[in-house]
Scaffold this motif. Structure first.
Motif: not given
Length: 366
Positions: A64-73, A104-118
């Motif tokens: 599982i790759v998670t939804e985008g997770i912001q690395p900072n505010r 029984g699953g495996r999961i990684v965090a997707q780190l997503m900084h959206t930049g100007r898309v905000g």
């Protein structure tokens, strides 16, 4: 004397067999792609118990790759998306990872900084999105007050770029503390890393812009920083060459992406995730160029990734296939694909925000 005959045996890879990608031991090669769902209603934009249930339901995926997770505010783009930059968020994500592992699953965090898309309306404090250059993207974004035009971003200073790299690395360490099996850096879909790679959003004349070698620098430095923080075997990168999403133009992408891979191919990353879009033919070039594991989200104009795309694994075109929308409506998707069962269609009007409806109420096969 009877004629001699020989039979050429062709080994075809089984998508439902286990596979190892870096430090990730997967029970099959079917991946749940990252998908924003905007349901992080916990304290400080943290995941809830409903999100833990959602991911645990889909733990039969090889990964599982998670939804985008912001690395900072400032990296938050959309309403109610989760972060990984506070103690509250780490604690809340730990409940998610534990639920997935217990199933029984495996999961990684997707780190997503959206930049100007905000948009200023999507931040807890009044602020303006940041970007490579002060170039406003064409189009609109969902906000707490409905759809609004993108705004002109504040360009990051060189020091702020380095601070952003450090924030990605800190978020990666937080991900491991929260129990994730690894992280995927989002360098696609017109978000910050992709903005720096592009030729229209990045108009800088310093060490972070201009030539392809400078434009790939943020992605390269971010990958290196995360590798130093958590290890290459737990680090992955997602790219989408020539993807015009969020008003991105890449005039020299056929040069840029091989150059990018050339700067990273000595690192034994867990995998490279390629999202096909405008030029699927480039995938073959990248497949030959990349020495490690390849995950593919294949181009499906007018359709979705489905059973037929498993042949890409069987033929060796990719090692892993990422499925998006079908995982929304089919929590047991690998089983359905294995037995050829009917596939449910997601209600995309319930895709973003809301409650359990259209989120955790899709049934498994009986």
């Amino acid at each position: 004397m009877p004629a001699t005959t020989s039979t050429l045996e062709v080994t075809r890879t089984n998508p439902f067999e286990p596979f190892t990608a870096g430090a990730l031991t997967l029970k099959n090669r079917i991946v749940m792609a990252p998908m924003t769902r905007s349901r992080a209603y916990g304290p400080d934009a943290s995941p809830t118990s409903l999100m833990a249930e959602y991911y645990a339901q889909r733990a039969s995926a090889g990964l599982i790759v998670t939804e985008g997770i912001q690395p900072n505010r400032i990296g938050q783009g959309y309403p109610s998306t989760p972060g990984l930059h506070s103690a509250a968020q780490v604690a809340a994500w730990r409940r998610v990872t534990e639920a997935v592992h217990q199933n029984g699953g495996r999961i990684v965090a997707q780190l997503m900084h959206t930049g100007r898309v905000g948009h200023p309306d999507n931040y807890a404090e009044a602020t303006t999105p940041v970007g490579a250059s002060p170039v406003q993207a064409a189009g609109q974004i969902f906000t707490a007050h409905g759809k609004q035009d993108f705004v002109r971003p504040t360009p990051l200073t060189s020091q702020q770029v380095w601070d952003t790299v450090a924030d990605f690395a800190a978020a990666a360490r937080n991900a491991i503390e929260a129990g994730f099996d690894g992280v995927e850096l989002h360098g696609a879909n017109g978000y910050l890393l992709h903005q720096f790679l592009s030729t229209n959003a990045n108009r800088r004349e310093d060490e972070w812009g201009g030539t392809p070698a400078n434009r790939i620098r943020l992605t390269v430095e971010t990958v290196r920083a995360v590798v130093d923080a958590i290890g290459a075997e737990r680090t992955a990168l997602r790219i989408s060459p020539a993807n015009p999403l969020n008003d991105i133009t890449e005039d020299d992408y056929t040069d840029t992406y091989p150059l990018l891979l050339g700067e990273l191919d000595h690192l034994p990353l867990a995998y490279l995730h390629v999202l096909e879009s405008a030029d699927p033919a480039l995938t073959g070039v990248l497949r030959e160029r990349w020495p490690g594991t390849l995950m593919l989200n294949p181009a499906t104009p007018g359709s979705t990734t489905d059973q037929q795309h498993l042949t890409l694994i069987e033929q060796g075109a990719t090692d892993l296939v990422a499925f998006g929308r079908l995982f929304i409506a089919n929590p047991d998707l690998p089983h359905r694909l294995a037995v050829g069962a009917p596939l449910s269609v997601p209600d995309l009007t319930k895709a973003y925000g809301g409650d359990a409806t259209g989120y955790t109420d899709y049934p498994r096969l009986r």
